[in-house]
Enzyme design. Structure first.
Site, mmCIF file in Angstrom:
data_model
loop_
_atom_site.group_PDB
_atom_site.id
_atom_site.type_symbol
_atom_site.label_atom_id
_atom_site.label_comp_id
_atom_site.label_asym_id
_atom_site.label_seq_id
_atom_site.Cartn_x
_atom_site.Cartn_y
_atom_site.Cartn_z
ATOM 1 C CB CYS A 1 8.363 110.438 60.421
ATOM 2 S SG CYS A 1 9.365 110.929 59.006
ATOM 3 N NE ARG B 1 9.726 107.926 54.714
ATOM 4 C CZ ARG B 1 9.284 108.747 55.670
ATOM 5 N NH1 ARG B 1 9.635 108.540 56.919
ATOM 6 N NH2 ARG B 1 8.502 109.762 55.366
#
Length: 219
Positions: free
Chosen positions: A55, A132
Site C-alpha cells: 500500500c 485493492r
C-alpha cells in the site's frame, strides 16, 4: 447494483455507467462527499491497511502522478478501514521515511459504509479489510471504470492515468481507443452503420482502414 450473499453477508457491487454510490465521510482533509467532486473526475481507490508495504508503494506512486491527474481535471481519494488518526500518522511516516508528501485525502471508513457501498469488501479475501479496488467516476458523477487487484499485488498507477486520458478522449471525440493507446496515437472510429457508409469510408481515403469494420484516424 448487483449483489450476492456469502456467509449471510450481502456484498454490493456498483455498475458501470450508472450513478456512483454517494458518500459522506471523514477524511484526512476533513469531511468529503461525492458532491464535493461535481464537475471533476475522481479516482477513488481502496487499500487493505495503513503501514503496509504494498500500500505504501501505491500511495507514493499516486502522489507522484497527482499533478498528471490534476491536468486531467481529476482528483484522487484514498480509502481504508482505518481511523483518520492512523491515516494521519501514516501520511507523516511516508513523508519522514520516503520524502513524499501525500496531498490527497484518505477516507477513514471504520464503519465500512463506503467500502460496502462500492463492493470493496470481499469476504473471500478478508472480512474486515478493503481489497485493492479502483473506481473512476466522471465529472457527472457516473461510474465509468472499476478495477480490482489481489491483496498481494500492487497496482500500476500509470495505467489509471492512461485510462482517464482514453475515456476523456472517447467522450470528446466520439471514438474508441485500441489496446495500450496513448495520447497522440491513432484512435478507432465507430463501425459504419450501413453497407453504403462502409463503402464510402473505404473509398474516401480519410481513414486508415484495414477492413470496413476497423478504421483508425489521427485526431
Amino acid at each position: 447494483m448487483q449483489s450476492f450473499d456469502s456467509n449471510q453477508e450481502q456484498v454490493v457491487f456498483p455498475r458501470l455507467n450508472e450513478a456512483a454510490p454517494d458518500f459522506n465521510a471523514v477524511t484526512t482533509h476533513g469531511r468529503k462527499s461525492l458532491a464535493d467532486y461535481k464537475g471533476k473526475w475522481l479516482v477513488l481507490f481502496s487499500h487493505p491497511a495503513d503501514f503496509t508495504p504494498v500500500c505504501t508503494t501505491e500511495f507514493i506512486a499516486f502522489a507522484n502522478r497527482q499533478q498528471d491527474f490534476a491536468a486531467l481535471n481529476t482528483e484522487l481519494l484514498g480509502l481504508s478501514i482505518d481511523s483518520h488518526h492512523s491515516h494521519n500518522a501514516w501520511v507523516l511516516n511516508i513523508k519522514e521515511k520516503f520524502g513524499v508528501d501525500i496531498n490527497f485525502p484518505i477516507i477513514a471508513d471504520l464503519d465500512m459504509k463506503v467500502a460496502k457501498a462500492y463492493g470493496m469488501v470481499h469476504p473471500g479475501a478478508a472480512d474486515t479489510s478493503a481489497v485493492r479496488a479502483t473506481f473512476v467516476i466522471d465529472d457527472k458523477g457516473v461510474l465509468r471504470a472499476m478495477v480490482y487487484y489481489p491483496m498481494s499485488n500492487g497496482r500500476d498507477i500509470n495505467e489509471f492515468v492512461r485510462m482517464v486520458q482514453a475515456m476523456q478522449t472517447s467522450d470528446k471525440h466520439g471514438v474508441a481507443t485500441p489496446e495500450a493507446w496513448k495520447p497522440g496515437e491513432k484512435v478507432i472510429v465507430p463501425p459504419a452503420a450501413t453497407v453504403e457508409e462502409a463503402k464510402l469510408r473505404l473509398a474516401s481515403g480519410e481513414y486508415d482502414c484495414v477492413d470496413f469494420y476497423y478504421c483508425t484516424k489521427t485526431l
